[in-house]
Design a protein around this motif. Structure first.
Motif, PDB file in Angstrom:
ATOM      1  N   LEU A 191       0.811  -1.220   0.000  1.00  0.00           N
ATOM      2  CA  LEU A 191       0.000   0.000   0.000  1.00  0.00           C
ATOM      3  C   LEU A 191       0.843   1.267   0.000  1.00  0.00           C
ATOM      4  N   SER A 192       1.840   1.330   0.864  1.00  0.00           N
ATOM      5  CA  SER A 192       2.657   2.541   0.966  1.00  0.00           C
ATOM      6  C   SER A 192       3.382   2.834  -0.343  1.00  0.00           C
ATOM      7  N   ASN A 193       3.903   1.795  -0.977  1.00  0.00           N
ATOM      8  CA  ASN A 193       4.597   1.995  -2.251  1.00  0.00           C
ATOM      9  C   ASN A 193       3.628   2.421  -3.351  1.00  0.00           C
ATOM     10  N   ARG A 194       2.412   1.864  -3.321  1.00  0.00           N
ATOM     11  CA  ARG A 194       1.417   2.247  -4.327  1.00  0.00           C
ATOM     12  C   ARG A 194       0.950   3.687  -4.117  1.00  0.00           C
ATOM     13  N   LEU A 195       0.810   4.087  -2.858  1.00  0.00           N
ATOM     14  CA  LEU A 195       0.423   5.469  -2.563  1.00  0.00           C
ATOM     15  C   LEU A 195       1.531   6.432  -3.002  1.00  0.00           C
ATOM     16  N   LEU A 196       2.767   6.047  -2.740  1.00  0.00           N
ATOM     17  CA  LEU A 196       3.909   6.887  -3.110  1.00  0.00           C
ATOM     18  C   LEU A 196       4.024   7.061  -4.622  1.00  0.00           C
ATOM     19  N   SER A 197       3.537   6.088  -5.388  1.00  0.00           N
ATOM     20  CA  SER A 197       3.666   6.137  -6.851  1.00  0.00           C
ATOM     21  C   SER A 197       2.531   6.894  -7.546  1.00  0.00           C
ATOM     22  N   GLN A 198       1.563   7.417  -6.783  1.00  0.00           N
ATOM     23  CA  GLN A 198       0.446   8.141  -7.404  1.00  0.00           C
ATOM     24  C   GLN A 198       0.931   9.407  -8.105  1.00  0.00           C
ATOM     25  N   ASN A 199       0.214   9.790  -9.165  1.00  0.00           N
ATOM     26  CA  ASN A 199       0.586  10.977  -9.954  1.00  0.00           C
ATOM     27  C   ASN A 199      -0.538  12.007  -9.959  1.00  0.00           C
ATOM     28  N   ASN A 200      -0.174  13.259 -10.282  1.00  0.00           N
ATOM     29  CA  ASN A 200      -1.148  14.357 -10.281  1.00  0.00           C
ATOM     30  C   ASN A 200      -1.918  14.515 -11.598  1.00  0.00           C
ATOM     31  N   TYR A 201      -1.420  13.949 -12.676  1.00  0.00           N
ATOM     32  CA  TYR A 201      -2.144  13.915 -13.949  1.00  0.00           C
ATOM     33  C   TYR A 201      -2.635  15.282 -14.437  1.00  0.00           C
ATOM     34  N   LYS A 202      -1.703  16.177 -14.702  1.00  0.00           N
ATOM     35  CA  LYS A 202      -1.976  17.449 -15.389  1.00  0.00           C
ATOM     36  C   LYS A 202      -3.115  18.264 -14.762  1.00  0.00           C
ATOM     37  N   GLN A 203      -3.053  18.458 -13.485  1.00  0.00           N
ATOM     38  CA  GLN A 203      -4.009  19.340 -12.812  1.00  0.00           C
ATOM     39  C   GLN A 203      -3.345  20.694 -12.624  1.00  0.00           C
ATOM     40  N   ALA A 204      -4.001  21.753 -13.107  1.00  0.00           N
ATOM     41  CA  ALA A 204      -3.375  23.080 -13.144  1.00  0.00           C
ATOM     42  C   ALA A 204      -2.967  23.591 -11.771  1.00  0.00           C
ATOM     43  N   TRP A 205      -3.662  23.176 -10.734  1.00  0.00           N
ATOM     44  CA  TRP A 205      -3.362  23.692  -9.394  1.00  0.00           C
ATOM     45  C   TRP A 205      -2.279  22.897  -8.679  1.00  0.00           C
ATOM     46  N   LEU A 206      -1.812  21.814  -9.317  1.00  0.00           N
ATOM     47  CA  LEU A 206      -0.792  20.961  -8.724  1.00  0.00           C
ATOM     48  C   LEU A 206       0.404  20.822  -9.655  1.00  0.00           C
ATOM     49  N   PRO A 207       1.586  20.554  -9.107  1.00  0.00           N
ATOM     50  CA  PRO A 207       2.756  20.328  -9.970  1.00  0.00           C
ATOM     51  C   PRO A 207       2.605  19.009 -10.713  1.00  0.00           C
ATOM     52  N   THR A 208       3.148  18.928 -11.901  1.00  0.00           N
ATOM     53  CA  THR A 208       3.076  17.684 -12.671  1.00  0.00           C
ATOM     54  C   THR A 208       3.986  16.630 -12.046  1.00  0.00           C
ATOM     55  N   GLY A 209       3.670  15.369 -12.321  1.00  0.00           N
ATOM     56  CA  GLY A 209       4.492  14.283 -11.813  1.00  0.00           C
ATOM     57  C   GLY A 209       3.918  13.660 -10.558  1.00  0.00           C
ATOM     58  N   ARG A 210       4.780  13.117  -9.737  1.00  0.00           N
ATOM     59  CA  ARG A 210       4.379  12.382  -8.551  1.00  0.00           C
ATOM     60  C   ARG A 210       3.608  13.263  -7.560  1.00  0.00           C
ATOM     61  N   SER A 211       2.659  12.643  -6.866  1.00  0.00           N
ATOM     62  CA  SER A 211       1.857  13.365  -5.871  1.00  0.00           C
ATOM     63  C   SER A 211       2.644  13.634  -4.592  1.00  0.00           C
ATOM     64  N   PHE A 212       3.602  12.737  -4.278  1.00  0.00           N
ATOM     65  CA  PHE A 212       4.427  12.904  -3.080  1.00  0.00           C
ATOM     66  C   PHE A 212       5.897  12.995  -3.480  1.00  0.00           C
ATOM     67  N   ASN A 213       6.665  13.742  -2.701  1.00  0.00           N
ATOM     68  CA  ASN A 213       8.099  13.745  -2.936  1.00  0.00           C
ATOM     69  C   ASN A 213       8.738  12.546  -2.236  1.00  0.00           C
ATOM     70  N   SER A 214      10.046  12.439  -2.286  1.00  0.00           N
ATOM     71  CA  SER A 214      10.722  11.263  -1.729  1.00  0.00           C
ATOM     72  C   SER A 214      10.580  11.172  -0.210  1.00  0.00           C
ATOM     73  N   ASN A 215      10.251  12.293   0.446  1.00  0.00           N
ATOM     74  CA  ASN A 215      10.032  12.291   1.899  1.00  0.00           C
ATOM     75  C   ASN A 215       8.579  12.017   2.261  1.00  0.00           C
ATOM     76  N   ARG A 216       7.784  11.654   1.244  1.00  0.00           N
ATOM     77  CA  ARG A 216       6.366  11.335   1.422  1.00  0.00           C
ATOM     78  C   ARG A 216       5.540  12.543   1.876  1.00  0.00           C
ATOM     79  N   ILE A 217       5.930  13.702   1.388  1.00  0.00           N
ATOM     80  CA  ILE A 217       5.187  14.942   1.625  1.00  0.00           C
ATOM     81  C   ILE A 217       4.476  15.313   0.325  1.00  0.00           C
TER      82      ILE A 217
END
Length: 460
Positions: free
Chosen positions: A412-438
């Motif tokens: 679960l933790s690895n799958r959550l960490l791998s989630q992406n933002n998928y081109k949402q203008a209010w969020l940065p592109t790419g992964r939803s969490f950084n390497s520190n899980r923030i």
């Protein structure tokens, strides 16, 4: 006699659900012991007999686990696609908790799911000490896979501690500085450190070399200020501090303002005496009475900018004192707590061109279920509600994406960490969490223009 003892042991093994299939495995002993310890925190009247893990899991001597493998897998590793929520829904912090929960409901509904089938909610009643027994209920009575909570500091610490012990994926809606880093702990909260860096980059871009910081006394350590100071000093900017005052105390704020603009006649005695004599002679020439207290020193603006690290109410009060002392124009820098219609209601010219940071740019870019409208400003109370609604919305969105895919709790933790933002203008592109899980949010610089706010032309 020996045969009788053997039969008794064999029957007792059957009664406990033990078989030769999985008679002794030291691998999960420590983990099972921690699960049992948490289970014991459920009040007796709330324990469900059919889900009493003491009937199925137990450890023995010699570092062994005496349990059937299917029971170990069922209680520790089998994914049930359920989310446990621990929030203050009554008591002093209930408004924040209910706002977060509203955001969660909106997210789950927007993605076509029924919240009742996926989230199980517990109320701390704004008492962090209740977090542990509530967590135990969610883990054992409802068999949840992910925990969302931690709005209150002590509650966050308790959830983080159990997350590490049980290897339980947990999303905390609070700063990462509150708890120790762990592979199973995620944070969804605005990154104040990045906002501080953006304000420092803006200061470098504007070629500011001297900046004064005004901040209230006894304020909790501010990550945005710490980050700003660090980055600014590294860039060669001189920071003048501390310039602290007591909130709501006119004399305290006035003394700080006089210090910033060197308005004390003791420090500018010659200049003051010259002004005094000039005013006295002018009064004599006009045949008017001389009023000594009418003689005031003009402000000396020796700073390239002033950062006011306080909310919009105190900022308005401070700027009125600036105006009283003849300070009508000085570059200003602010923090997210500036963002409100109330700050700009009186259209103070000194605010024109002021820049502050926030983790949301235009409200127009937010997802439809939580979009408050278009533009950049709301009333202060609406801004706070929206910020916490966004936290709930994002936590539920990412959790649902994770638990609705097949897999084990182990992944679960690895799958959550791998989630992406998928081109949402209010969020940065790419992964939803950084390497520190923030959770990754964009940092926006907003510029004041009269009674309006717009994105600063050069986003740093």
């Amino acid at each position: 006699m020996f045969l009788l003892i053997y039969k008794i042991l064999f029957i007792s093994q059957l009664a406990w659900g033990i078989s030769d299939e999985y008679p002794c495995d030291p691998k999960h002993k420590s983990l099972i012991e921690k699960y049992i310890k948490l289970y014991d925190k459920i009040p007796k009247w709330k324990k469900i007999k059919k889900k009493n893990i003491r009937r199925y899991l137990r450890t023995g001597s010699k570092n062994c686990v005496y349990s059937k493998k299917r029971y170990v897998d069922k209680f520790l590793f089998e994914q049930k696609s359920r989310i446990g929520v621990i929030l203050p829904l009554t008591g002093k912090n209930s408004q924040l908790g209910r706002t977060v929960l509203d955001g969660m409901y909106k997210a789950i509904t927007a993605h076509g799911f029924d919240p009742k089938n996926y989230i199980f909610i517990k109320d701390t009643q704004s008492d962090p000490s209740k977090a542990e027994p509530l967590l135990a209920e969610l883990v054992f009575n409802h068999e949840v896979d992910i925990i969302i909570g931690g709005l209150e500091k002590n509650s966050a610490k308790k959830l983080a501690s159990w997350s590490q012990k049980l290897k339980l994926t947990t999303i905390l809606l609070s700063p990462s500085t509150w708890v120790k880093k762990s592979n199973t702990i995620f944070h969804i909260f605005p990154d104040s450190k990045l906002m501080g860096q953006s304000l420092a980059n803006y200061s470098v871009y504007k070629n500011y070399r001297r900046i004064a910081i005004l901040e209230p006394q006894k304020q909790k350590p501010s990550q945005i200020l710490n980050s700003f100071r660090t980055e600014a000093l590294q860039a060669g900017i001189k920071i003048y501090q501390p310039m602290s005052y007591v909130r709501g105390n006119f004399d305290s704020i006035n003394n700080v303002v006089k210090k910033i603009f060197k308005l004390s006649k003791e420090n500018r005695r010659k200049e003051f005496q010259a002004l005094y004599n000039e005013a006295k002679n002018l009064a004599k020439t006009k045949n008017e009475p001389f009023i000594p207290r009418s003689v005031v020193l003009p402000p000396l603006i020796e700073y390239d900018a002033i950062l006011i690290a306080d909310n919009f109410r105190m900022t308005k009060h401070i700027l009125k004192i600036f105006k009283f002392h003849g300070v009508h124009k000085v570059p200003l820098i602010g923090i997210p707590q500036w963002r409100s219609k109330e700050l700009l209601k009186e259209n103070e010219p000194i605010l024109d061109g002021a820049v502050f940071a926030d983790f949301i740019g235009s409200y127009s870019n937010l997802p439809q279920p939580i979009k408050p409208g278009s533009g950049f400003l709301l009333k202060a109370k609406q801004v706070e509600d929206l910020d916490y609604r966004i936290l709930g919305y994002r936590a539920a969105t990412l959790s649902m994406k994770t638990i609705t895919t097949k897999g084990s709790r182990k992944s679960l933790s690895n799958r959550l960490l791998s989630q992406n933002n998928y081109k949402q203008a209010w969020l940065p592109t790419g992964r939803s969490f950084n390497s520190n899980r923030i959770a990754r949010f964009k940092t926006w610089l907003l510029e004041v223009n009269g009674k309006n706010v717009a994105l600063y032309s050069n986003q740093l």
